[in-house]
Every structure is written in C-alpha cells, then in structure tokens.
Design an enzyme around this catalytic site. Structure first.
Site, short mmCIF file in Angstrom:
data_model
loop_
_atom_site.label_atom_id
_atom_site.label_comp_id
_atom_site.label_asym_id
_atom_site.label_seq_id
_atom_site.Cartn_x
_atom_site.Cartn_y
_atom_site.Cartn_z
N CYS A 138 0.84 -1.19 0.00
CA CYS A 138 0.00 0.00 0.00
C CYS A 138 0.88 1.24 0.00
O CYS A 138 2.09 1.15 0.14
CB CYS A 138 -0.86 0.02 1.25
SG CYS A 138 -1.84 -1.47 1.46
N GLY A 163 -1.59 1.10 -4.61
CA GLY A 163 -2.84 0.54 -4.12
C GLY A 163 -4.01 1.22 -4.80
O GLY A 163 -4.11 2.44 -4.79
N ASN A 220 1.58 -0.17 5.54
CA ASN A 220 2.01 -0.87 4.34
C ASN A 220 2.78 -2.10 4.79
O ASN A 220 3.77 -1.98 5.51
CB ASN A 220 2.90 0.04 3.50
CG ASN A 220 3.56 -0.68 2.33
OD1 ASN A 220 4.63 -0.30 1.87
ND2 ASN A 220 2.92 -1.72 1.82
N GLY A 221 2.31 -3.26 4.35
CA GLY A 221 3.01 -4.49 4.71
C GLY A 221 2.05 -5.58 5.10
O GLY A 221 0.85 -5.50 4.82
N TYR A 280 9.18 -3.90 -9.59
CA TYR A 280 7.84 -3.57 -10.10
C TYR A 280 7.12 -2.47 -9.33
O TYR A 280 6.52 -1.58 -9.93
CB TYR A 280 6.99 -4.85 -10.07
CG TYR A 280 5.50 -4.62 -10.26
CD1 TYR A 280 4.96 -4.43 -11.52
CD2 TYR A 280 4.64 -4.59 -9.16
CE1 TYR A 280 3.59 -4.22 -11.69
CE2 TYR A 280 3.27 -4.38 -9.32
CZ TYR A 280 2.75 -4.20 -10.58
OH TYR A 280 1.42 -3.97 -10.74
N THR A 319 5.84 -0.56 -16.58
CA THR A 319 7.02 -0.65 -15.73
C THR A 319 8.29 -1.15 -16.44
O THR A 319 9.39 -0.75 -16.09
CB THR A 319 6.69 -1.52 -14.49
OG1 THR A 319 5.55 -0.92 -13.87
CG2 THR A 319 7.82 -1.57 -13.49
N ASP A 323 9.25 -7.68 -20.26
CA ASP A 323 8.43 -7.25 -19.11
C ASP A 323 9.31 -7.24 -17.87
O ASP A 323 10.35 -7.88 -17.83
CB ASP A 323 7.21 -8.16 -18.92
CG ASP A 323 6.05 -7.41 -18.27
OD1 ASP A 323 6.29 -6.29 -17.76
OD2 ASP A 323 4.92 -7.92 -18.27
N ASP A 324 8.87 -6.47 -16.86
CA ASP A 324 9.67 -6.40 -15.64
C ASP A 324 9.64 -7.73 -14.90
O ASP A 324 10.61 -8.11 -14.24
CB ASP A 324 9.15 -5.28 -14.73
CG ASP A 324 7.65 -5.34 -14.56
OD1 ASP A 324 6.96 -4.63 -15.30
OD2 ASP A 324 7.18 -6.12 -13.72
O1 LIG Z 1 2.48 -12.17 -14.88
P1 LIG Z 1 1.42 -11.25 -14.35
O2 LIG Z 1 0.64 -11.88 -13.25
O3 LIG Z 1 0.57 -10.68 -15.42
O4 LIG Z 1 2.14 -10.04 -13.56
C1 LIG Z 1 3.19 -9.29 -13.99
C2 LIG Z 1 2.69 -8.19 -14.86
O5 LIG Z 1 1.93 -7.24 -14.11
C3 LIG Z 1 2.59 -6.03 -14.14
O6 LIG Z 1 2.02 -5.06 -14.93
P2 LIG Z 1 0.90 -4.04 -14.36
O7 LIG Z 1 -0.14 -3.86 -15.38
O8 LIG Z 1 0.36 -4.51 -13.06
O9 LIG Z 1 1.65 -2.68 -14.06
P3 LIG Z 1 2.46 -1.67 -14.99
O10 LIG Z 1 1.47 -0.95 -15.87
O11 LIG Z 1 3.13 -0.78 -14.01
O12 LIG Z 1 3.47 -2.44 -15.79
C4 LIG Z 1 4.00 -6.35 -14.58
O13 LIG Z 1 4.58 -5.29 -15.25
C5 LIG Z 1 3.81 -7.48 -15.48
O14 LIG Z 1 3.47 -7.00 -16.75
N1 LIG Z 2 -0.32 -4.14 0.62
C1 LIG Z 2 -0.33 -3.73 1.85
O1 LIG Z 2 0.57 -3.05 2.33
C2 LIG Z 2 -1.52 -4.21 2.65
C3 LIG Z 2 -1.70 -3.63 4.04
C4 LIG Z 2 -2.62 -4.52 4.89
N2 LIG Z 2 -2.01 -5.79 5.15
C5 LIG Z 2 -3.97 -4.68 4.21
O2 LIG Z 2 -4.28 -5.72 3.71
O3 LIG Z 2 -4.75 -3.79 4.16
MG LIG Z 3 3.40 -4.39 -16.67
#
Ligand SMILES: O=P(O)(O)OC[C@H]1O[C@H](OP(=O)(O)OP(=O)(O)O)[C@H](O)[C@@H]1O
Ligand SMILES: NC(=O)CC[C@H](N)C(=O)O
Ligand SMILES: [Mg+2]
Length: 503
Positions: free
Chosen positions: A2, A28, A101-102, A257, A303, A365-366
């Site tokens: 978050c 988030g 966050n966490g 990411y 990303t 991809d990242d």
């Molecule tokens: O294998 P997956 O489960 O699909 O997850 C990984 C993907 O999700 C993310 O993109 P995302 O759209 O969440 O964010 P971005 O727009 O910042 O790249 C990341 O960049 C990958 O593309």
């Molecule tokens: N991603 C997070 O940091 C989540 C915070 C908290 N564990 C929640 O679920 O709301």
């Molecule tokens: Mg992506």
C-alpha cells in the site's frame, strides 16, 4: 505494498495529503483514506476506489487541520470491503489512527493475545487493525495521562517485540503528533522530508520519495530498519532506533515492479537500478544467443520500459513502443481477481501492427508472476504479424509466495512454480524465454547503495528474512487468499461489516 503518507504542517494539510496519495496511487488501487486532526478532533474520509473517486469537494472541506495521515490500499489480508479501508482508528488511549504498508506474519497469534491478554476486540480480518491495537496497548500499559517522545519510542519497541513480518506504518496520536516506524528488516519502504515555511518547518512521511519531491518537500532520508520517528503537532522532530537487532533487508520487488522509477528507495535510484537490469539481461541474451535474430525490442508498458530501453541499447537493436497503453486502465497485477486481471490486459494494451509485421520481436516485461499479461501479449504480437516472438523478464522466475505485503499468496497461481524455463516458454507461447539471474538483479540494485548487503528476495528464493514463515503458515495463507477463496468471500461478506471505523 500500500501507499502511506503523513504530514505535520503549518496550515491545512488536506490538499497536500490528497496530492501525495495520487503520487502513491500505483501502490494501491482498491481503497483510499485520509484522517486529519484539528483542535483535538479527528476528521476521516475513506472508501473503496481510486483517490480521485473517494474524495469529493465536500469530503475535502471536512478534512480540517494542520496534521493528517493517508493511505491507498492493495489488500494482503482480510477482504476488499470499504470497512477495511485505512486509516484505522482506535479511541483508547489518546485516539490513535494508523495507515500501514506491509503484512504481519503472526497476525493470528497477535489477535488471540490481544483478545485474551489485552482485552481488545478486533472487528475485521485486517492485520493493520491488529498492528494498531498492539501499538495502542503498548502505549496504554505505560499508564500515563501525558506522554512524551521517550514513551512513544518505548511503545514502538514493544511493537517490534511482538509483531513479525513487513510493516512500514504512519500513525497519528491525537493531540500529540505523528509517529512513523519501520520493521526491523526494513522490508517495506518509508522516507521523510521537510519544507521550510515562513511560519516554521513542515514535515512529511511517505512510502516513496516521489510524493515528497512533487509536494515541494526536500527528502531528508529513509527511516532505517527498526527506526521510529515522532513529529510533535508543533513541528518538533525526534527519531530513535527501536529494534534490538535490525538487519537491512528491503524488498527487491519494490525495485522490480512496485515503486515508481522516479523514486529513490534506501538510497537506490529505482530508475537507474532498472536500467542496470536491462543491461545485465542484454548481456545474458548475448551470452545465450550470440547469433540471435532479434529485429526489435518492445516493452510491455508501463514498468518494463526503463529496463527495455537499456536492453535494446546494449543489444544494439531498435527500441519500439509496439503496445499502446490505455492510460485509464489501472495496473493489472494488483487487481483483486484473476478474471478482472485477464480482461484488463486486453483493455489496457493494444498493438501497433506495423511494429510487428514480418519481424522477430523481443518482448520485455519487468516480471512474470501469474503469467496473465505475457500469455495474452504474446498472442497479440503474433496476431499483429510477428514472425517470431521472444520474451525477456527483467526479474528472475517468481516461484514462491510473498508474505510481506505483496498479494502473491499461493504457489499454485505462480506460473514459474515447479516449472522449467522451457516449460514456461511453452505455456506462454514464446519461441524462447529468458529470465534475469538473481545475482544480476541484486548486483543492479546494490550498485545504487553498496551499504545494503541483503534484500528480501523471498518470492524468487523461498527464503523469508524474518525466519518465522513455515510450511503451515504458507498453507494457511494460500487457503485463505487464493483467487477462488477471495471470490467466494466477495459474495459472502464484502459489505457485511458496515462498521466503518467512523470517527
Ligand atoms: O504475470 P502477471 O501476473 O501478469 O504479472 C506481472 C505483470 O503485471 C505487471 O504489470 P501491471 O499492469 O500490473 O503494471 P504496470 O502498468 O506498471 O506495468 C507487470 O509489469 C507485469 O506485466
Ligand atoms: N499491501 C499492503 O501493504 C496491505 C496492508 C494490509 N495488510 C492490508 O491488507 O490492508
Ligand atoms: Mg506491466
């Protein structure tokens, strides 16, 4: 992962908190909230939705005062209900609100202890409500009508002794000020900054430095693992190490990411680290396929762009934006359910055919987590006329659950779990697939700050830095939070709680 924020200002902080949360929106997308304090009275607004949807003018006008905290949520515990949106609030002692966050790995045991020993009721399944009540109890047991910074640091020491897992938190103690703290491993990020005004110094705490920069604050530094910070309502700053054996082990997935590229986390420029990831990956490709026939390098936005630019440069191949991203569709990986994620990939990305026709393309991809994105994207590249489709992941294979604040709860959902690279290439339909080596990823991050020797790499290695994560914990987590369980829960309980922790 978050996003959290807190400001102690010299004038109204509502707009600055709102603006800061929009800078953390990528952390988030499920819910957002702000609580402010004016004359010892708290004002709260929180709900499901993006920042821009949760706060309307009427809510903003109600958020009075020169001090406040905010949160954008990506759930890792409990449900997606608005009742679990943050900040959470507990009235005793002093009136404390918290944004977290966490993810706590001993939440069940803590909940039990809070009920049996501390006589506290926890109304949701959110671990953040537990964290808040542990802090409240540690303050309560000092049994003081008036507290000072030493008392607050004593209470945070108590929190570190009881809580396990990843937590960066910002809390507001009504009438006293703002308290922020980071877990003893520094798994989740948190920084603070300051801004001089005609009426004195203002302070700000946030998950990422980008929020601090954009609001015109000057970045002071990261909180180090185990450290706590207290800013009085009048603007006096205190910091103290509150953990016995802190070990710097920030989460490497922030660099891969989570974080924005324009953030500096633990002294590491996320942007530069991602460039290095691209460079190392290109070198690996040249080692494995010295006679490769790649014509063009295409990132999967957003990303991966930074890594892909450098990868193309080192490969000496053209970098082309072959996919156009619909800017109104949020990040897919952090969406709550698989059907929504799957649908959103197609809505989010569209191919420019001329960049694919008659070419051998390398898609970058990242990371590959569930494989939702790459499977569809490879098919789109073929439909757009690509001759061959190669795929590169700037992170190593994600094979193990994350338990510290990223919602990857179940090995069954991880594409790379128990699979070889060749098997994965086959499933996603790539002509070949290459993953970054973990050593290269770590070297790329460490180069940004040589003092950081360890990172939390659990989703790649299955090694959990806090040392308390065993098979039965992982089984429980998978049982509670796999996609099917989440979907069933959505229909059963989503809005049943209806106790929105309203102040
Ligand atoms: O294998 P997956 O489960 O699909 O997850 C990984 C993907 O999700 C993310 O993109 P995302 O759209 O969440 O964010 P971005 O727009 O910042 O790249 C990341 O960049 C990958 O593309
Ligand atoms: N991603 C997070 O940091 C989540 C915070 C908290 N564990 C929640 O679920 O709301
Ligand atoms: Mg992506």
């Amino acid at each position: 992962m978050c996003g959290i924020i807190g400001i102690v200002g010299k004038s109204s902080v509502n707009q600055a908190l709102y603006d800061g949360l929009t800078m953390l929106q990528h952390r988030g997308q499920d819910a957002a909230g702000i609580v402010t304090c004016d004359n010892n009275r708290l004002y709260l607004r929180k709900n499901n939705g993006l920042v821009r949807d949760v706060f309307h003018t009427r809510h903003m006008l109600n958020l009075r005062g020169n001090m406040g905290i905010g949160h954008v949520r990506y759930p890792t515990a409990g449900c997606e209900s608005g009742a679990e949106a943050q900040p959470f609030y507990v009235n005793s002692p002093y009136g404390i609100s918290l944004a977290h966050n966490g993810n706590l790995t001993n939440a069940d045991a803590l909940k039990n202890d809070l009920f049996r020993e501390d006589l506290r009721h926890i109304n949701t399944d959110s671990d953040s409500e537990i964290l808040l009540n542990v802090l409240a109890h540690e303050l309560h047991k000092l049994n003081k009508l008036k507290i000072n910074h030493e008392d607050i640091f004593t209470a945070v020491r108590g929190v570190h002794q009881r809580c396990r897992g990843g937590y960066a938190a910002v809390t507001m103690i009504t009438g006293y000020g703002l308290v922020a703290f980071r877990d003893p491993y520094g798994i989740r990020p948190i920084v603070f900054g300051k801004r001089e005004t005609a009426t004195g110094t203002e302070y700000m705490v946030a998950s990422e430095s980008v929020a601090i920069n954009v609001l015109g604050f000057e970045l002071v530094r990261d909180l180090v693992p185990g450290e706590a910070l207290f800013i009085t309502a009048e603007g006096q700053l205190y910091t103290q190490q509150c953990a016995e054996n802190p070990v710097y082990s920030p989460c490497i997935f922030e660099i891969v990411y989570m974080a924005r590229p324009d953030s500096i986390i633990d002294g590491i420029s996320v942007y530069k680290a991602r460039l290095r990831m691209g460079k190392f990956l290109a070198k690996k490709i040249l080692r494995l396929y010295p006679k490769h026939d790649i014509d063009v390098v295409i990132p999967i936005p957003d990303t991966s762009r930074t890594a892909a630019v450098q990868l193309a440069h080192v490969l000496n191949r053209k970098y082309r934006e072959g996919f156009v991203k619909n800017r109104y569709i949020p990040r897919t990986f952090i969406m709550p359910g698989q059907s929504m994620r799957k649908k959103s990939v197609r809505q989010k990305l569209n191919a420019i055919n001329l960049e694919f026709q008659h070419k051998n393309v390398l898609l970058v991809d990242d990371s590959i987590v569930r494989g939702t994105t790459c499977k569809q994207i490879i098919q789109m590249a073929r439909d757009a006329g690509a001759k061959k489709v190669y795929f590169a992941s700037a992170a190593p294979p994600v094979r193990y659950p994350n338990v510290y604040g990223i919602d990857m709860p179940s090995v069954e959902e991880l594409l790379a779990h128990n699979r070889t690279t060749e098997e994965i290439a086959d499933i996603i339909g790539a002509d070949w697939l290459v993953y970054q080596d973990l050593e290269d990823l770590l070297a790329g991050a460490r180069k940004g700050n040589k003092n950081i020797k360890h990172f939390d790499t659990s989703c790649f290695t299955g090694h959990y830095v806090t040392g308390d994560v065993d098979q039965s914990y992982l089984e429980q987590l998978a049982f509670r939070r796999n996609d099917t369980a989440k979907m069933e829960r959505q229909f059963e309980t989503t809005e049943v709680i209806e106790l929105y922790n309203v102040i």
